[in-house]
Motif scaffolding. Structure first.
Motif, PDB file in Angstrom:
ATOM      1  N   LEU A 114     -34.820 -75.316  36.665  1.00 23.59           N
ATOM      2  CA  LEU A 114     -34.593 -74.257  35.764  1.00 23.59           C
ATOM      3  C   LEU A 114     -35.376 -73.493  35.055  1.00 23.59           C
ATOM      4  O   LEU A 114     -35.416 -72.157  34.716  1.00 23.59           O
ATOM      5  CB  LEU A 114     -33.596 -75.045  34.998  1.00 23.59           C
ATOM      6  CG  LEU A 114     -32.399 -75.497  35.393  1.00 23.59           C
ATOM      7  CD1 LEU A 114     -31.518 -76.329  34.410  1.00 23.59           C
ATOM      8  CD2 LEU A 114     -31.438 -74.550  36.185  1.00 23.59           C
ATOM      9  N   ARG A 115     -36.707 -74.126  34.846  1.00 24.83           N
ATOM     10  CA  ARG A 115     -37.756 -73.439  33.972  1.00 24.83           C
ATOM     11  C   ARG A 115     -38.249 -72.408  34.937  1.00 24.83           C
ATOM     12  O   ARG A 115     -38.854 -71.596  34.490  1.00 24.83           O
ATOM     13  CB  ARG A 115     -38.531 -74.478  33.600  1.00 24.83           C
ATOM     14  CG  ARG A 115     -39.637 -73.908  32.553  1.00 24.83           C
ATOM     15  CD  ARG A 115     -40.719 -75.259  32.180  1.00 24.83           C
ATOM     16  NE  ARG A 115     -40.046 -76.355  31.738  1.00 24.83           N
ATOM     17  CZ  ARG A 115     -40.388 -77.414  32.320  1.00 24.83           C
ATOM     18  NH1 ARG A 115     -41.244 -77.423  33.453  1.00 24.83           N
ATOM     19  NH2 ARG A 115     -39.787 -78.715  32.053  1.00 24.83           N
ATOM     20  N   GLY A 116     -38.454 -72.617  36.310  1.00 23.04           N
ATOM     21  CA  GLY A 116     -38.938 -71.846  37.094  1.00 23.04           C
ATOM     22  C   GLY A 116     -38.089 -70.539  37.249  1.00 23.04           C
ATOM     23  O   GLY A 116     -38.648 -69.393  37.189  1.00 23.04           O
ATOM     24  N   VAL A 117     -36.770 -70.761  37.212  1.00 29.39           N
ATOM     25  CA  VAL A 117     -35.925 -69.369  37.096  1.00 29.39           C
ATOM     26  C   VAL A 117     -36.156 -68.888  36.010  1.00 29.39           C
ATOM     27  O   VAL A 117     -36.405 -67.490  35.908  1.00 29.39           O
ATOM     28  CB  VAL A 117     -34.541 -69.884  37.302  1.00 29.39           C
ATOM     29  CG1 VAL A 117     -33.348 -68.834  37.404  1.00 29.39           C
ATOM     30  CG2 VAL A 117     -34.209 -70.625  38.541  1.00 29.39           C
ATOM     31  N   GLU A 118     -36.327 -69.380  34.782  1.00 27.30           N
ATOM     32  CA  GLU A 118     -36.252 -68.900  33.373  1.00 27.30           C
ATOM     33  C   GLU A 118     -37.936 -68.018  33.392  1.00 27.30           C
ATOM     34  O   GLU A 118     -37.627 -66.805  32.892  1.00 27.30           O
ATOM     35  CB  GLU A 118     -36.325 -69.742  32.326  1.00 27.30           C
ATOM     36  CG  GLU A 118     -35.249 -70.656  31.963  1.00 27.30           C
ATOM     37  CD  GLU A 118     -34.038 -69.654  31.233  1.00 27.30           C
ATOM     38  OE1 GLU A 118     -34.433 -68.675  30.696  1.00 27.30           O
ATOM     39  OE2 GLU A 118     -32.837 -70.095  31.237  1.00 27.30           O
ATOM     40  N   GLU A 119     -38.746 -68.608  33.837  1.00 32.69           N
ATOM     41  CA  GLU A 119     -40.005 -67.988  33.827  1.00 32.69           C
ATOM     42  C   GLU A 119     -40.100 -66.777  34.651  1.00 32.69           C
ATOM     43  O   GLU A 119     -40.652 -65.743  34.391  1.00 32.69           O
ATOM     44  CB  GLU A 119     -41.372 -69.004  34.323  1.00 32.69           C
ATOM     45  CG  GLU A 119     -41.432 -70.225  33.284  1.00 32.69           C
ATOM     46  CD  GLU A 119     -42.587 -71.193  33.609  1.00 32.69           C
ATOM     47  OE1 GLU A 119     -42.784 -70.952  34.764  1.00 32.69           O
ATOM     48  OE2 GLU A 119     -42.525 -71.897  32.802  1.00 32.69           O
ATOM     49  N   ALA A 120     -39.318 -66.722  35.894  1.00 30.61           N
ATOM     50  CA  ALA A 120     -39.328 -65.830  36.861  1.00 30.61           C
ATOM     51  C   ALA A 120     -38.439 -64.381  36.066  1.00 30.61           C
ATOM     52  O   ALA A 120     -38.797 -63.225  35.939  1.00 30.61           O
ATOM     53  CB  ALA A 120     -38.620 -65.796  38.222  1.00 30.61           C
ATOM     54  N   ILE A 121     -37.551 -64.766  35.504  1.00 33.03           N
ATOM     55  CA  ILE A 121     -36.824 -63.745  34.584  1.00 33.03           C
ATOM     56  C   ILE A 121     -37.642 -63.137  33.494  1.00 33.03           C
ATOM     57  O   ILE A 121     -37.485 -61.849  33.327  1.00 33.03           O
ATOM     58  CB  ILE A 121     -35.182 -64.376  34.166  1.00 33.03           C
ATOM     59  CG1 ILE A 121     -34.470 -65.001  35.112  1.00 33.03           C
ATOM     60  CG2 ILE A 121     -34.771 -63.480  33.056  1.00 33.03           C
ATOM     61  CD1 ILE A 121     -33.212 -65.486  34.701  1.00 33.03           C
ATOM     62  N   GLU A 122     -38.266 -64.162  32.933  1.00 34.10           N
ATOM     63  CA  GLU A 122     -38.971 -63.547  31.625  1.00 34.10           C
ATOM     64  C   GLU A 122     -40.098 -62.597  32.216  1.00 34.10           C
ATOM     65  O   GLU A 122     -40.312 -61.631  31.564  1.00 34.10           O
ATOM     66  CB  GLU A 122     -39.738 -64.641  30.976  1.00 34.10           C
ATOM     67  CG  GLU A 122     -38.678 -65.614  30.234  1.00 34.10           C
ATOM     68  CD  GLU A 122     -38.014 -64.732  28.976  1.00 34.10           C
ATOM     69  OE1 GLU A 122     -38.725 -64.056  28.373  1.00 34.10           O
ATOM     70  OE2 GLU A 122     -37.035 -65.022  29.022  1.00 34.10           O
ATOM     71  N   SER A 123     -40.491 -62.791  33.306  1.00 37.19           N
ATOM     72  CA  SER A 123     -41.676 -62.042  34.120  1.00 37.19           C
ATOM     73  C   SER A 123     -41.105 -60.747  34.556  1.00 37.19           C
ATOM     74  O   SER A 123     -41.889 -59.937  34.610  1.00 37.19           O
ATOM     75  CB  SER A 123     -42.679 -62.726  35.124  1.00 37.19           C
ATOM     76  OG  SER A 123     -41.782 -62.904  36.179  1.00 37.19           O
ATOM     77  N   GLY A 124     -39.963 -60.823  34.845  1.00 36.75           N
ATOM     78  CA  GLY A 124     -39.299 -59.389  35.059  1.00 36.75           C
ATOM     79  C   GLY A 124     -39.386 -59.226  36.739  1.00 36.75           C
ATOM     80  O   GLY A 124     -38.906 -58.232  37.404  1.00 36.75           O
ATOM     81  N   ASP A 125     -39.771 -60.351  37.349  1.00 37.78           N
ATOM     82  CA  ASP A 125     -39.752 -60.251  38.832  1.00 37.78           C
ATOM     83  C   ASP A 125     -38.581 -60.609  39.275  1.00 37.78           C
ATOM     84  O   ASP A 125     -38.212 -61.828  39.526  1.00 37.78           O
ATOM     85  CB  ASP A 125     -40.918 -60.998  39.259  1.00 37.78           C
ATOM     86  CG  ASP A 125     -41.229 -60.937  40.855  1.00 37.78           C
ATOM     87  OD1 ASP A 125     -40.629 -60.300  41.362  1.00 37.78           O
ATOM     88  OD2 ASP A 125     -42.342 -61.587  41.330  1.00 37.78           O
ATOM     89  N   VAL A 155     -30.160 -62.859  36.744  1.00 40.65           N
ATOM     90  CA  VAL A 155     -30.836 -62.483  37.651  1.00 40.65           C
ATOM     91  C   VAL A 155     -30.251 -61.113  38.211  1.00 40.65           C
ATOM     92  O   VAL A 155     -31.252 -60.352  38.478  1.00 40.65           O
ATOM     93  CB  VAL A 155     -30.885 -63.462  38.721  1.00 40.65           C
ATOM     94  CG1 VAL A 155     -31.658 -62.949  40.060  1.00 40.65           C
ATOM     95  CG2 VAL A 155     -31.904 -64.875  38.259  1.00 40.65           C
ATOM     96  N   LYS A 156     -29.300 -60.916  38.180  1.00 42.98           N
ATOM     97  CA  LYS A 156     -28.506 -59.699  38.577  1.00 42.98           C
ATOM     98  C   LYS A 156     -28.894 -58.533  37.630  1.00 42.98           C
ATOM     99  O   LYS A 156     -29.018 -57.506  38.456  1.00 42.98           O
ATOM    100  CB  LYS A 156     -26.967 -60.232  38.757  1.00 42.98           C
ATOM    101  CG  LYS A 156     -26.242 -58.890  39.602  1.00 42.98           C
ATOM    102  CD  LYS A 156     -24.764 -59.229  39.539  1.00 42.98           C
ATOM    103  CE  LYS A 156     -24.092 -58.239  40.071  1.00 42.98           C
ATOM    104  NZ  LYS A 156     -22.705 -58.157  40.444  1.00 42.98           N
ATOM    105  N   ALA A 157     -28.730 -59.081  36.494  1.00 40.95           N
ATOM    106  CA  ALA A 157     -29.269 -57.926  35.415  1.00 40.95           C
ATOM    107  C   ALA A 157     -30.671 -57.328  35.843  1.00 40.95           C
ATOM    108  O   ALA A 157     -30.758 -56.363  35.350  1.00 40.95           O
ATOM    109  CB  ALA A 157     -28.959 -58.508  34.264  1.00 40.95           C
ATOM    110  N   LEU A 158     -31.548 -58.131  36.383  1.00 39.33           N
ATOM    111  CA  LEU A 158     -32.868 -57.689  36.424  1.00 39.33           C
ATOM    112  C   LEU A 158     -33.003 -56.722  37.538  1.00 39.33           C
ATOM    113  O   LEU A 158     -33.513 -55.718  37.483  1.00 39.33           O
ATOM    114  CB  LEU A 158     -33.760 -58.962  36.978  1.00 39.33           C
ATOM    115  CG  LEU A 158     -34.338 -59.683  35.897  1.00 39.33           C
ATOM    116  CD1 LEU A 158     -35.205 -60.931  36.677  1.00 39.33           C
ATOM    117  CD2 LEU A 158     -35.181 -59.095  34.915  1.00 39.33           C
ATOM    118  N   GLY A 159     -32.177 -56.943  38.733  1.00 38.23           N
ATOM    119  CA  GLY A 159     -32.327 -56.006  40.010  1.00 38.23           C
ATOM    120  C   GLY A 159     -31.335 -54.919  39.810  1.00 38.23           C
ATOM    121  O   GLY A 159     -31.248 -54.194  40.537  1.00 38.23           O
TER     122      GLY A 159
END
Length: 87
Positions: A32-43, A83-87
């Motif tokens: 879950l932390r991996g997902v959170e960090e990926a979201i935070e980085s904006g990738d 995640v959907k909101a990112l892309g």
């Protein structure tokens, strides 16, 4: 403190099971932390792959009794929305 042989055995079993459950819970939190960090980085791509890896891990936690089914579904749903909101 346990007195009967059966109670002593159950205490030993609970001790072992607790260690296994801690490890599983920790593993889920790491994903879950991996997902959170990926979201935070904006990738967006990294977030999608991290979510795809985290989802089965969370559901495995449900089958093992670590996480409640609704809790896991809620977490997956909220992460997927972010995640959907990112892309």
């Amino acid at each position: 403190m346990a007195n009967s042989p059966q109670a002593k055995k159950r205490a030993r079993q609970i001790e072992r099971r607790t260690e296994v459950n801690k490890a599983r819970r920790s593993r889920i939190r790491t994903f879950l932390r991996g997902v959170e960090e990926a979201i935070e980085s904006g990738d967006s791509a990294a977030a999608k792959t991290a979510l795809q890896a985290a989802q089965p891990e969370l559901m495995r936690g449900v089958t093992k009794g670590i996480v409640h089914k609704n809790t896991a579904s809620r977490k997956v749903s909220r992460l997927a929305a972010r995640v959907k909101a990112l892309g």
